[in-house]
Scaffold this motif. Sequence first.
Motif, PDB file in Angstrom:
ATOM      1  N   PRO A 159      75.811  40.449 -22.965  1.00  0.00           N
ATOM      2  CA  PRO A 159      75.779  42.085 -23.093  1.00  0.00           C
ATOM      3  C   PRO A 159      74.511  42.671 -22.353  1.00  0.00           C
ATOM      4  O   PRO A 159      74.698  43.929 -22.036  1.00  0.00           O
ATOM      5  CB  PRO A 159      75.782  42.229 -24.702  1.00  0.00           C
ATOM      6  N   GLY A 160      73.525  41.754 -22.151  1.00  0.00           N
ATOM      7  CA  GLY A 160      72.287  42.244 -21.503  1.00  0.00           C
ATOM      8  C   GLY A 160      72.409  42.029 -19.899  1.00  0.00           C
ATOM      9  O   GLY A 160      71.213  42.319 -19.187  1.00  0.00           O
ATOM     10  N   SER A 161      73.366  41.652 -19.664  1.00  0.00           N
ATOM     11  CA  SER A 161      73.707  41.251 -18.112  1.00  0.00           C
ATOM     12  C   SER A 161      73.780  42.618 -17.330  1.00  0.00           C
ATOM     13  O   SER A 161      74.071  43.923 -17.706  1.00  0.00           O
ATOM     14  CB  SER A 161      74.925  40.698 -17.752  1.00  0.00           C
ATOM     15  N   LEU A 162      73.285  42.437 -16.001  1.00  0.00           N
ATOM     16  CA  LEU A 162      73.324  43.693 -15.044  1.00  0.00           C
ATOM     17  C   LEU A 162      74.793  44.149 -14.687  1.00  0.00           C
ATOM     18  O   LEU A 162      74.862  44.842 -13.758  1.00  0.00           O
ATOM     19  CB  LEU A 162      72.282  43.394 -13.875  1.00  0.00           C
ATOM     20  N   LEU A 200      80.801  46.618 -13.322  1.00  0.00           N
ATOM     21  CA  LEU A 200      81.998  47.015 -14.210  1.00  0.00           C
ATOM     22  C   LEU A 200      81.963  48.634 -14.405  1.00  0.00           C
ATOM     23  O   LEU A 200      83.267  49.107 -14.212  1.00  0.00           O
ATOM     24  CB  LEU A 200      81.479  46.337 -15.593  1.00  0.00           C
ATOM     25  N   GLY A 201      81.046  49.161 -14.738  1.00  0.00           N
ATOM     26  CA  GLY A 201      81.212  50.748 -14.869  1.00  0.00           C
ATOM     27  C   GLY A 201      81.665  51.241 -13.475  1.00  0.00           C
ATOM     28  O   GLY A 201      82.426  52.266 -13.494  1.00  0.00           O
ATOM     29  N   GLU A 202      81.067  50.877 -12.253  1.00  0.00           N
ATOM     30  CA  GLU A 202      81.694  51.545 -10.983  1.00  0.00           C
ATOM     31  C   GLU A 202      83.148  51.282 -10.898  1.00  0.00           C
ATOM     32  O   GLU A 202      83.831  52.078 -10.348  1.00  0.00           O
ATOM     33  CB  GLU A 202      80.829  50.780 -10.017  1.00  0.00           C
ATOM     34  N   ALA A 227      76.064  51.638 -22.906  1.00  0.00           N
ATOM     35  CA  ALA A 227      75.563  50.455 -23.345  1.00  0.00           C
ATOM     36  C   ALA A 227      74.710  49.728 -22.624  1.00  0.00           C
ATOM     37  O   ALA A 227      73.541  49.184 -22.900  1.00  0.00           O
ATOM     38  CB  ALA A 227      76.862  49.704 -23.713  1.00  0.00           C
ATOM     39  N   GLY A 228      74.813  49.677 -21.151  1.00  0.00           N
ATOM     40  CA  GLY A 228      74.021  49.106 -20.311  1.00  0.00           C
ATOM     41  C   GLY A 228      72.770  49.562 -20.152  1.00  0.00           C
ATOM     42  O   GLY A 228      71.665  49.064 -20.231  1.00  0.00           O
TER      43      GLY A 228
END
Lengths: 156, 116, 267
Positions: free
Chosen positions: C16-19, C24-26, C43-44
């Motif tokens: 979950p801490g990955s960049l 994914l958002g894009e 969340a990011g």
Amino acid sequence: MTQTRAVEPWTLDPLQHFVGESAARLALLTTTSGQVIAQHGFTRAVDVMSAAALGAAIAASTSEIIRMLQEPAFRMLSHQGQSHGIFLARFGTPRGPMLALVVYGGDSSIGLVQLFFEQFTRDLAAACPAPEPAKPVLAADFERDLHESLAALFGR
Amino acid sequence: MTTGFQKALDRVTRVRGVRGAMLVAGDDGLVVAESLMEGVRGNALAALAASLAKRFRRASETAACGLPQFIHLQASQGSLLAAPAPSGMLLVVVAEADINVGLARLEMLKAGEAIA
Amino acid sequence: MTDDVRALSAELARDPGSLVFVALGEALRVRGRLDAAAKVALAGLEHHPNLADGHDLYARIVADAGDVERAADEWSIALALDPHHAGAHKGLGFANFQRGDLDAALEHLELALAADPTDQSTVQALHAVRQAAQQAASDPGAGASVERPAVFAGLEGADSGLLLVDPQGRVLAGGLRAQGGPDVAEEVAAYLAGVSQEADRSARLLELGEWRWIMAEGDAGHLHLSAPSASALLLLVRDKSVPSGRLAILAARAAEVARRWLEGQTL
């Protein structure tokens, strides 16, 4: 699209209604000690925690000045900047006193914020569930509560 | 000064059908002085009238009509009138739907001059 | 769910801490899944509050959702974190162009291009804004030749002082020119949506019943706004020499014409 989130779910609808009517850009609902109950418009937890701490500190220091002047308790402060205004108020709920910190832009005004804030406090009072019996506060609980609050406020 | 404001408002409220008159800080939407009949919510009138005037001003200025000197909102059960007053204030009147708008407008303009 | 979204989601679930949240958002944003994209971005940002790319992503999501002011705030945060962030400069160029501030738009787009000279979309945006700025400087009336339905043909000021807009502030018909000069129909239409919402709210909260019209006497002209139907607003603008009583008569005639046209549109 801008998110409104709450640790205490009963505050969500009143806050969303308030933000919609007052056109507030940011809104933060906390206890008088700065524990976050709900927020609108913040994207970073660090900003929420800073704003909550600062709001509680301003309310506390103003309350102290008011006490020295032997005036009735602190209710509200506002500041009008060039493009943003800030409104900070303390109000009562069946769950105890709370603070609201509101930031608004040129599409709103302190008059509109105050007008719909009155409705907001009534809506909160109506939505508030019965008070729970007080529990002792432990350091470990506080840390866990803080993490749970952040998770609720930012949907992690 | 407050007495001066009050006199100016009283002059407007003497017009038949006027339910209330108030001076509002135009940018803030807060009440400066008011003369209202019972049941008229002063803070709501101030905030909403100032917001309406601000929004209409943007449309008016973009349409090259300049700063509105008089705004009249006609509704089925009442009227809302607004005119700019000195120092960024707004003179706001709430009235019955069938008010003599011409007379109210005249008294509002005179009241604005009296405050200046 | 498409493969790349599935793969990126799985990667983010693993860490979950990955960049990877930015990609994914894009991916979700370009597919129009704005709510999901916003959740991923927020969340990011919790894990990476000082990541300019994260704020740039959230800005693009809220801009897609129509909240350009909020997007501008986020792009400003991104620039505070990384003053040479090309995406944030490009975004602020877009936001300023939307506001009509062409100088600020040009400045940000030039900075965006300096930060990433290979971005063709910035080159094209810069070209378009420069053209708009030149046009605005040389001919204030330019860009006024938008084809709109001739609903008010035969009425005085049919294409320069009568404007029919929808409740979202989009022009339906008619036209509006500032003192007979530049076309201001789109800009005024956008403001009228807010005026009508505020009129609705004021009438409701002050217990005045339903609002019927608003008339304003300006320094240089008079305006009359009414709602000929639930789905349209009509603005009539006239020189200040036209008395308000006559303005009301003209508005009533135009409203009747607008109503007939609107009824025809729904058949």
